[in-house]
Scaffold this motif. Sequence first.
Motif, mmCIF file in Angstrom:
data_model
loop_
_atom_site.group_PDB
_atom_site.id
_atom_site.type_symbol
_atom_site.label_atom_id
_atom_site.label_comp_id
_atom_site.label_asym_id
_atom_site.label_seq_id
_atom_site.Cartn_x
_atom_site.Cartn_y
_atom_site.Cartn_z
ATOM 1 N N GLY A 125 61.638 -7.964 -1.969
ATOM 2 C CA GLY A 125 60.848 -8.450 -3.084
ATOM 3 C C GLY A 125 61.740 -8.802 -4.244
ATOM 4 N N GLY A 126 61.284 -9.673 -5.123
ATOM 5 C CA GLY A 126 62.113 -10.164 -6.206
ATOM 6 C C GLY A 126 62.716 -9.072 -7.070
ATOM 7 N N TYR A 127 61.939 -8.015 -7.375
ATOM 8 C CA TYR A 127 62.443 -6.976 -8.267
ATOM 9 C C TYR A 127 63.441 -6.051 -7.556
ATOM 10 C CZ TYR A 127 59.084 -3.757 -6.040
ATOM 11 O OH TYR A 127 58.391 -2.986 -5.150
ATOM 12 N N LYS A 128 63.488 -6.113 -6.212
ATOM 13 C CA LYS A 128 64.437 -5.286 -5.454
ATOM 14 C C LYS A 128 65.743 -6.020 -5.161
ATOM 15 C CE LYS A 128 60.818 -2.780 -2.914
ATOM 16 N NZ LYS A 128 60.319 -2.428 -1.544
ATOM 17 N N LYS A 129 65.737 -7.305 -5.299
ATOM 18 C CA LYS A 129 66.903 -8.114 -4.940
ATOM 19 C C LYS A 129 68.046 -7.887 -5.932
ATOM 20 C CE LYS A 129 68.262 -12.990 -4.679
ATOM 21 N NZ LYS A 129 67.789 -14.379 -4.849
ATOM 22 N N PRO A 130 69.265 -7.599 -5.458
ATOM 23 C CA PRO A 130 70.399 -7.426 -6.374
ATOM 24 C C PRO A 130 70.613 -8.667 -7.234
ATOM 25 C CG PRO A 130 70.971 -6.632 -4.191
ATOM 26 C CD PRO A 130 69.651 -7.337 -4.054
ATOM 27 N N ARG A 131 70.642 -8.479 -8.557
ATOM 28 C CA ARG A 131 70.877 -9.582 -9.486
ATOM 29 C C ARG A 131 72.368 -9.820 -9.698
ATOM 30 N NH1 ARG A 131 66.290 -12.355 -9.339
ATOM 31 N NH2 ARG A 131 64.503 -10.927 -9.499
ATOM 32 N N ARG A 132 73.153 -8.826 -9.319
ATOM 33 C CA ARG A 132 74.601 -8.977 -9.441
ATOM 34 C C ARG A 132 75.252 -8.325 -8.223
ATOM 35 N NH1 ARG A 132 78.399 -7.535 -14.664
ATOM 36 N NH2 ARG A 132 80.415 -7.591 -13.611
ATOM 37 N N VAL A 133 76.168 -9.029 -7.623
ATOM 38 C CA VAL A 133 76.904 -8.479 -6.484
ATOM 39 C C VAL A 133 78.393 -8.713 -6.702
ATOM 40 C CG1 VAL A 133 76.680 -10.602 -5.141
ATOM 41 C CG2 VAL A 133 77.167 -8.448 -3.966
ATOM 42 N N GLU A 134 79.173 -7.720 -6.365
ATOM 43 C CA GLU A 134 80.630 -7.838 -6.405
ATOM 44 C C GLU A 134 81.163 -7.445 -5.041
ATOM 45 O OE1 GLU A 134 82.776 -6.074 -9.591
ATOM 46 O OE2 GLU A 134 81.179 -6.470 -11.069
ATOM 47 N N PHE A 135 82.012 -8.293 -4.485
ATOM 48 C CA PHE A 135 82.652 -7.980 -3.212
ATOM 49 C C PHE A 135 83.950 -7.230 -3.516
ATOM 50 C CE2 PHE A 135 80.115 -11.823 -2.388
ATOM 51 C CZ PHE A 135 79.291 -11.322 -1.382
ATOM 52 N N VAL A 136 84.040 -5.994 -3.045
ATOM 53 C CA VAL A 136 85.168 -5.119 -3.375
ATOM 54 C C VAL A 136 85.895 -4.706 -2.106
ATOM 55 C CG1 VAL A 136 84.058 -4.271 -5.479
ATOM 56 C CG2 VAL A 136 83.690 -3.062 -3.317
ATOM 57 N N ALA A 137 87.120 -4.206 -2.278
ATOM 58 C CA ALA A 137 87.932 -3.810 -1.123
ATOM 59 C C ALA A 137 87.501 -2.473 -0.549
ATOM 60 C CB ALA A 137 89.404 -3.747 -1.524
ATOM 61 N N ALA A 138 86.987 -1.566 -1.391
ATOM 62 C CA ALA A 138 86.588 -0.238 -0.923
ATOM 63 C C ALA A 138 85.627 0.372 -1.926
ATOM 64 C CB ALA A 138 87.813 0.658 -0.740
ATOM 65 N N LEU A 139 84.889 1.381 -1.482
ATOM 66 C CA LEU A 139 83.971 2.119 -2.341
ATOM 67 C C LEU A 139 84.521 3.522 -2.576
ATOM 68 C CD1 LEU A 139 80.543 1.087 -0.764
ATOM 69 C CD2 LEU A 139 81.569 0.224 -2.879
ATOM 70 N N PRO A 140 84.363 4.064 -3.775
ATOM 71 C CA PRO A 140 84.891 5.407 -4.057
ATOM 72 C C PRO A 140 84.056 6.485 -3.371
ATOM 73 C CG PRO A 140 83.637 4.606 -5.932
ATOM 74 C CD PRO A 140 83.719 3.462 -4.962
ATOM 75 N N ARG A 141 84.735 7.565 -2.988
ATOM 76 C CA ARG A 141 84.062 8.689 -2.347
ATOM 77 C C ARG A 141 84.572 9.993 -2.949
ATOM 78 N NH1 ARG A 141 80.922 7.012 1.529
ATOM 79 N NH2 ARG A 141 81.227 4.879 2.235
ATOM 80 N N ASN A 142 83.731 11.021 -2.874
ATOM 81 C CA ASN A 142 84.175 12.312 -3.391
ATOM 82 C C ASN A 142 84.974 13.055 -2.323
ATOM 83 O OD1 ASN A 142 82.357 13.510 -1.594
ATOM 84 N ND2 ASN A 142 80.805 13.914 -3.147
ATOM 85 N N ALA A 143 85.367 14.281 -2.622
ATOM 86 C CA ALA A 143 86.241 15.030 -1.718
ATOM 87 C C ALA A 143 85.584 15.336 -0.383
ATOM 88 C CB ALA A 143 86.668 16.341 -2.382
ATOM 89 N N ASN A 144 84.249 15.290 -0.321
ATOM 90 C CA ASN A 144 83.549 15.550 0.937
ATOM 91 C C ASN A 144 83.197 14.272 1.682
ATOM 92 O OD1 ASN A 144 83.612 18.318 0.709
ATOM 93 N ND2 ASN A 144 81.707 18.411 -0.455
ATOM 94 N N GLY A 145 83.696 13.124 1.191
ATOM 95 C CA GLY A 145 83.482 11.868 1.890
ATOM 96 C C GLY A 145 82.178 11.166 1.545
ATOM 97 N N LYS A 146 81.423 11.699 0.596
ATOM 98 C CA LYS A 146 80.160 11.070 0.220
ATOM 99 C C LYS A 146 80.409 9.947 -0.784
ATOM 100 C CE LYS A 146 77.247 15.173 0.858
ATOM 101 N NZ LYS A 146 76.282 16.082 0.205
ATOM 102 N N LEU A 147 79.574 8.920 -0.713
ATOM 103 C CA LEU A 147 79.665 7.803 -1.635
ATOM 104 C C LEU A 147 79.483 8.278 -3.076
ATOM 105 C CD1 LEU A 147 79.708 4.695 -2.142
ATOM 106 C CD2 LEU A 147 77.222 4.756 -1.870
ATOM 107 N N ALA A 148 80.417 7.917 -3.955
ATOM 108 C CA ALA A 148 80.355 8.306 -5.366
ATOM 109 C C ALA A 148 79.640 7.209 -6.155
ATOM 110 C CB ALA A 148 81.758 8.559 -5.904
ATOM 111 N N ARG A 149 78.332 7.152 -6.024
ATOM 112 C CA ARG A 149 77.538 6.094 -6.662
ATOM 113 C C ARG A 149 77.707 6.118 -8.183
ATOM 114 N NH1 ARG A 149 73.374 3.756 -4.050
ATOM 115 N NH2 ARG A 149 73.046 5.625 -2.780
ATOM 116 N N LYS A 150 77.767 7.308 -8.734
ATOM 117 C CA LYS A 150 77.901 7.441 -10.190
ATOM 118 C C LYS A 150 79.205 6.812 -10.681
ATOM 119 C CE LYS A 150 77.309 10.995 -13.749
ATOM 120 N NZ LYS A 150 78.553 10.861 -14.504
ATOM 121 N N GLN A 151 80.260 6.937 -9.893
ATOM 122 C CA GLN A 151 81.553 6.368 -10.264
ATOM 123 C C GLN A 151 81.511 4.843 -10.280
ATOM 124 O OE1 GLN A 151 84.782 8.259 -8.185
ATOM 125 N NE2 GLN A 151 86.204 6.594 -8.622
ATOM 126 N N VAL A 152 80.703 4.261 -9.387
ATOM 127 C CA VAL A 152 80.536 2.804 -9.367
ATOM 128 C C VAL A 152 79.703 2.358 -10.569
ATOM 129 C CG1 VAL A 152 79.579 0.852 -8.083
ATOM 130 C CG2 VAL A 152 80.729 2.706 -6.855
#
Length: 521
Positions: free
Chosen positions: A481-508
């Motif tokens: 749906g329109g309100y769910k569609k990303p309005r901005r996208v960045e293609f990156v080399a890697a995503l940050p993760r914490n020490a347990n391997g979980k995605l660090a969404r807050k850091q992004v």
Amino acid sequence: MSPQSHEVPNVGALVARASGLFRQRIALQGSGAALGYEQLEARSNRLANALLAMGLERGDRVGVCLPNCFEVVELELACYKAALVKAPINARLSPREVAQVVDNAGAAVVLTTRARAEAFLPLLEGAAPRLLLLDADGDESYAGRLERASDRFEPCRVQRDELAVLHYTSGSSGTLKAAMQTFGNRLAQLRKFLMRSEGMVPGDILGLVGPITHASGMQLVPALCAGATIHLFQGFEPERWLQEMQAHRVSHTFLVPTMIHMLLEEQERRYRPLPDLQRLGYGAAPMAPARILRAMDVFGPVLSQGYGAGETTSGVCGLSAADHILARAVRPERLASCGRPFLECEVDIVDSEGRSVAAGEVGEIVVGGPDVFAGYWRAPELTAEVLVDGRYHTGDLARRDDEGYLYIVDRKKDMIISGGFNVYPTEVEAVIYQHPAVAEACVFALPDDKWGETVAAHVVLKPGAALTQAEFDAFCGERLGGYKKPRRVEFVAALPRNANGKLARKQVQDPYWAGRTRRVN
């Protein structure tokens, strides 16, 4: 002890019993070495005696900061037997973070290596603990202490509410916190593993990849009580992992979704069959249904999922291998489910007032039962935020279908509110993962003066793949749906993760909110 406490079996004594039943079997293997059940029993007894000889008393905390190795297992069993409190420390933490954990736990002894100790000791704010070092001589020598100790030990009698483990959680708040797991919690955790239809039997080989100081280690005691062999991996590299799985005929293992993604790419480059694999468990983070189907294509009908937390002493819900097979055949939407509650786990979905919601409605998952932790160590305010009337408020938003299957839609704090509509990042990520060029994705909230928040995404492409902004927008526009569609996208080399391997969404997400006095949502 509290008036409500009562005696329960010592988990260490249950492993001792299993050691008698399976004395001829291999208990631990890895890095070219092996340890039999009888040897593990004797060495953990020696360690329990050695720790008490160092002056430790019941309830004292014992830290361990090591990568996966036999000694970590020996320490866990010794602590149970001597009624000492294990305080595991992820070996991937920085020296300053290790020092914070040691200080917070008030550890009397820390089992580690000389290099690690020399890195964190100068950073301590409190009293320095005594050390047990794998690579030292004299009084600090682990091997020397064991050699001088007796291999006979009678496990202590323990109470249900007595503290057994300080489980330091990774979390996303940045606040250091340790879930207090009691002997009653650990016993309940053992029961739910052994009572599952997908449990292990003598002769099975459990491959542990993640840090056994944390979530992966919760499988140790159930596997040992079942007479299985535990194979310890040293880190994770897809090609080497596949070779090791083949060579040692590993039958059961558990991976986080990121590892499965990497394995799928490796298998596409060079396929290696795993004929001995009976169960491939996954959890700790959402996994897109498209990836689940691909993993079933590659590894066979062996996938099972678990959902839980350190505060619930591991899993509370599961989607079994049989559930996966049925979902693929006739209920594809169920691949987005984390399953149904285990036997003793009391799982509910509630609204903001704590009232149960109807099937199909979204609310917060709360958990009750004998595996719910006793609160956060030395943090009554944090405890009061999540532990209400003995039930743990997970912060996870979910709905339940008419057959009792739970579907997590997102973390409460990760939810994006755009123009008054709720958007769940994992739902958007599941769509993005359907694109064949995408390796990983992270969806998060972007500040917007008109809508409050809008949807943004960082995307990692597969090696050699190409995807333009226009192609990405068109793909999402057809599926969201329109309100769910990303309005901005960045293609990156890697995503940050914490020490347990979980995605660090807050850091992004945080850099996009810098300088704002408050978060819109």
